[in-house]
Write a protein that holds these residues in place. Sequence first.
Motif, PDB file in Angstrom:
ATOM      1  N   LEU A 120      14.958  -8.711  35.129  1.00  0.00           N
ATOM      2  CA  LEU A 120      16.017  -8.797  34.122  1.00  0.00           C
ATOM      3  C   LEU A 120      17.419  -8.598  34.693  1.00  0.00           C
ATOM      4  CD1 LEU A 120      14.328  -6.715  31.264  1.00  0.00           C
ATOM      5  CD2 LEU A 120      14.589  -9.187  31.351  1.00  0.00           C
ATOM      6  N   ILE A 121      17.513  -7.958  35.872  1.00  0.00           N
ATOM      7  CA  ILE A 121      18.820  -7.642  36.451  1.00  0.00           C
ATOM      8  C   ILE A 121      18.959  -8.332  37.814  1.00  0.00           C
ATOM      9  CG2 ILE A 121      20.419  -5.790  37.081  1.00  0.00           C
ATOM     10  CD1 ILE A 121      18.687  -3.871  35.438  1.00  0.00           C
ATOM     11  N   ILE A 166      32.944  -1.186  25.212  1.00  0.00           N
ATOM     12  CA  ILE A 166      32.860  -0.645  26.568  1.00  0.00           C
ATOM     13  C   ILE A 166      33.789  -1.421  27.500  1.00  0.00           C
ATOM     14  CG2 ILE A 166      30.517   0.227  26.290  1.00  0.00           C
ATOM     15  CD1 ILE A 166      29.472  -2.199  27.720  1.00  0.00           C
ATOM     16  N   SER A 167      34.190  -0.759  28.557  1.00  0.00           N
ATOM     17  CA  SER A 167      35.130  -1.368  29.503  1.00  0.00           C
ATOM     18  C   SER A 167      34.426  -2.404  30.382  1.00  0.00           C
ATOM     19  CB  SER A 167      35.760  -0.286  30.385  1.00  0.00           C
ATOM     20  OG  SER A 167      34.747   0.432  31.079  1.00  0.00           O
ATOM     21  N   ILE A 168      35.229  -3.308  30.920  1.00  0.00           N
ATOM     22  CA  ILE A 168      34.721  -4.357  31.796  1.00  0.00           C
ATOM     23  C   ILE A 168      34.496  -3.792  33.205  1.00  0.00           C
ATOM     24  CG2 ILE A 168      35.184  -6.620  32.791  1.00  0.00           C
ATOM     25  CD1 ILE A 168      34.698  -6.689  29.810  1.00  0.00           C
ATOM     26  N   GLY A 169      33.378  -4.187  33.823  1.00  0.00           N
ATOM     27  CA  GLY A 169      33.132  -3.819  35.211  1.00  0.00           C
ATOM     28  C   GLY A 169      32.737  -2.379  35.444  1.00  0.00           C
ATOM     29  N   GLY A 170      32.053  -1.769  34.491  1.00  0.00           N
ATOM     30  CA  GLY A 170      31.636  -0.370  34.629  1.00  0.00           C
ATOM     31  C   GLY A 170      30.310  -0.219  35.358  1.00  0.00           C
ATOM     32  N   LYS A 171      29.974   1.020  35.652  1.00  0.00           N
ATOM     33  CA  LYS A 171      28.687   1.344  36.266  1.00  0.00           C
ATOM     34  C   LYS A 171      27.839   2.091  35.237  1.00  0.00           C
ATOM     35  CE  LYS A 171      30.470   1.716  40.995  1.00  0.00           C
ATOM     36  NZ  LYS A 171      30.611   2.606  42.193  1.00  0.00           N
ATOM     37  N   TYR A 172      26.538   1.716  35.150  1.00  0.00           N
ATOM     38  CA  TYR A 172      25.678   2.257  34.103  1.00  0.00           C
ATOM     39  C   TYR A 172      24.318   2.681  34.650  1.00  0.00           C
ATOM     40  CZ  TYR A 172      29.184  -0.171  31.327  1.00  0.00           C
ATOM     41  OH  TYR A 172      30.377  -0.599  30.811  1.00  0.00           O
ATOM     42  N   GLU A 173      23.727   3.623  33.953  1.00  0.00           N
ATOM     43  CA  GLU A 173      22.359   4.043  34.236  1.00  0.00           C
ATOM     44  C   GLU A 173      21.498   3.670  33.030  1.00  0.00           C
ATOM     45  OE1 GLU A 173      22.117   8.158  35.323  1.00  0.00           O
ATOM     46  OE2 GLU A 173      23.991   8.089  36.460  1.00  0.00           O
ATOM     47  N   VAL A 174      20.319   3.134  33.281  1.00  0.00           N
ATOM     48  CA  VAL A 174      19.404   2.720  32.215  1.00  0.00           C
ATOM     49  C   VAL A 174      18.056   3.402  32.420  1.00  0.00           C
ATOM     50  CG1 VAL A 174      18.261   0.773  31.079  1.00  0.00           C
ATOM     51  CG2 VAL A 174      20.556   0.481  32.026  1.00  0.00           C
ATOM     52  N   ASP A 175      17.485   3.905  31.331  1.00  0.00           N
ATOM     53  CA  ASP A 175      16.178   4.561  31.431  1.00  0.00           C
ATOM     54  C   ASP A 175      15.448   4.445  30.100  1.00  0.00           C
ATOM     55  OD1 ASP A 175      14.151   5.875  32.740  1.00  0.00           O
ATOM     56  OD2 ASP A 175      14.930   7.881  32.378  1.00  0.00           O
ATOM     57  N   GLU A 176      14.173   4.800  30.099  1.00  0.00           N
ATOM     58  CA  GLU A 176      13.343   4.751  28.892  1.00  0.00           C
ATOM     59  C   GLU A 176      12.850   6.165  28.566  1.00  0.00           C
ATOM     60  OE1 GLU A 176      11.081   3.601  31.740  1.00  0.00           O
ATOM     61  OE2 GLU A 176      13.016   2.707  32.193  1.00  0.00           O
ATOM     62  N   LEU A 222      23.626   4.491  29.810  1.00  0.00           N
ATOM     63  CA  LEU A 222      24.613   5.571  29.882  1.00  0.00           C
ATOM     64  C   LEU A 222      25.720   5.173  30.856  1.00  0.00           C
ATOM     65  CD1 LEU A 222      24.698   8.655  28.834  1.00  0.00           C
ATOM     66  CD2 LEU A 222      24.015   9.206  31.168  1.00  0.00           C
ATOM     67  N   HIS A 223      26.971   5.320  30.436  1.00  0.00           N
ATOM     68  CA  HIS A 223      28.086   5.051  31.338  1.00  0.00           C
ATOM     69  C   HIS A 223      28.131   6.133  32.409  1.00  0.00           C
ATOM     70  CE1 HIS A 223      32.253   4.534  32.752  1.00  0.00           C
ATOM     71  NE2 HIS A 223      32.134   3.293  32.316  1.00  0.00           N
ATOM     72  N   LYS A 235      25.390  -6.886  30.649  1.00  0.00           N
ATOM     73  CA  LYS A 235      25.813  -8.096  31.358  1.00  0.00           C
ATOM     74  C   LYS A 235      27.049  -8.717  30.708  1.00  0.00           C
ATOM     75  CE  LYS A 235      21.300  -9.505  33.233  1.00  0.00           C
ATOM     76  NZ  LYS A 235      20.246 -10.537  33.170  1.00  0.00           N
ATOM     77  N   LEU A 236      27.142  -8.614  29.376  1.00  0.00           N
ATOM     78  CA  LEU A 236      28.297  -9.166  28.674  1.00  0.00           C
ATOM     79  C   LEU A 236      29.588  -8.451  29.069  1.00  0.00           C
ATOM     80  CD1 LEU A 236      26.848  -9.693  25.074  1.00  0.00           C
ATOM     81  CD2 LEU A 236      27.486 -11.469  26.724  1.00  0.00           C
ATOM     82  N   SER A 237      29.447  -7.201  29.527  1.00  0.00           N
ATOM     83  CA  SER A 237      30.628  -6.433  29.948  1.00  0.00           C
ATOM     84  C   SER A 237      30.896  -6.585  31.444  1.00  0.00           C
ATOM     85  CB  SER A 237      30.423  -4.955  29.620  1.00  0.00           C
ATOM     86  OG  SER A 237      29.418  -4.391  30.447  1.00  0.00           O
ATOM     87  N   ASN A 238      30.163  -7.506  32.068  1.00  0.00           N
ATOM     88  CA  ASN A 238      30.305  -7.731  33.516  1.00  0.00           C
ATOM     89  C   ASN A 238      30.108  -6.433  34.304  1.00  0.00           C
ATOM     90  OD1 ASN A 238      30.903 -10.506  33.233  1.00  0.00           O
ATOM     91  ND2 ASN A 238      33.040 -10.029  32.779  1.00  0.00           N
ATOM     92  N   ALA A 239      28.981  -5.781  34.037  1.00  0.00           N
ATOM     93  CA  ALA A 239      28.686  -4.509  34.710  1.00  0.00           C
ATOM     94  C   ALA A 239      28.744  -4.656  36.218  1.00  0.00           C
ATOM     95  CB  ALA A 239      27.307  -4.012  34.285  1.00  0.00           C
TER      96      ALA A 239
END
Length: 232
Positions: free
Chosen positions: A178-179, A104-114, A132-133, A160-164
């Motif tokens: 966690l965030i 994945i690219s560095i500094g992206g925006k993501y959505e997280v859900d369950e 999800l990107h 976090k490793l991708s510097n989101a």
Amino acid sequence: MKSSEPLCIRVSDKIKCIKCSSFSVIKNGKTKNQKQQYYCKSCGKRFIEFYSYKAYALEINSQIVTFIKEGLGVRSIARILKISTTTLLKRIVSIASLIKTPQISIGGKYEVDELCTYLGNKNNRIWIVYALHKCSKKVVSFNIGKRTNKTISKVIDFLKLSNAKKIFTDRLQNYRSLIENHIHSVKRYGTNHIERKNLTLRTHLKRLNRKTICFGRSLIITFAVLKIYFWF
């Protein structure tokens, strides 16, 4: 001293290897059901000319992937392909083991859900947590387990490793611990794309359907099916 070379009868001038298409093929005894077996001197593969069991067909793996993405269950796929469910489950795990987590690219925006589902029986509820990107709508990471920090943190740590730059979630309290606040966003319509993805998953994968007798029996198979669906 016994030779390591296979016992040969004669060199075949008609049969070619099903793996490398070489004509350097020799007869190499017979199978238990008395079918002629061949040995390729180029790649070292043993094979027979005609397989009666459908699982040996070269295109079987691509068909399995297609049927999984179209929402068929394990038993349905086994009936259509005319192979045993045991063989099919082994193939699913084998296919999934070759799939790598996408970069994945560095500094992206993501959505997280369950996403809630069941494993083993309807009393054992588990959660699929995934990211999800926001721009490409592609799933970049997922995990399966109870709705706990341990399950969720595997996905969050990957981001976090991708510097989101930004991580959008719902109001579940676990995310707050966690965030970091400066990249965490809980706002209206922030998780629209992943909520829509939840609906797609429930529509396409039979084991995730609501109000049905279908559910995953094995964590390994559920993980493999999702890996194939997301990244193959």
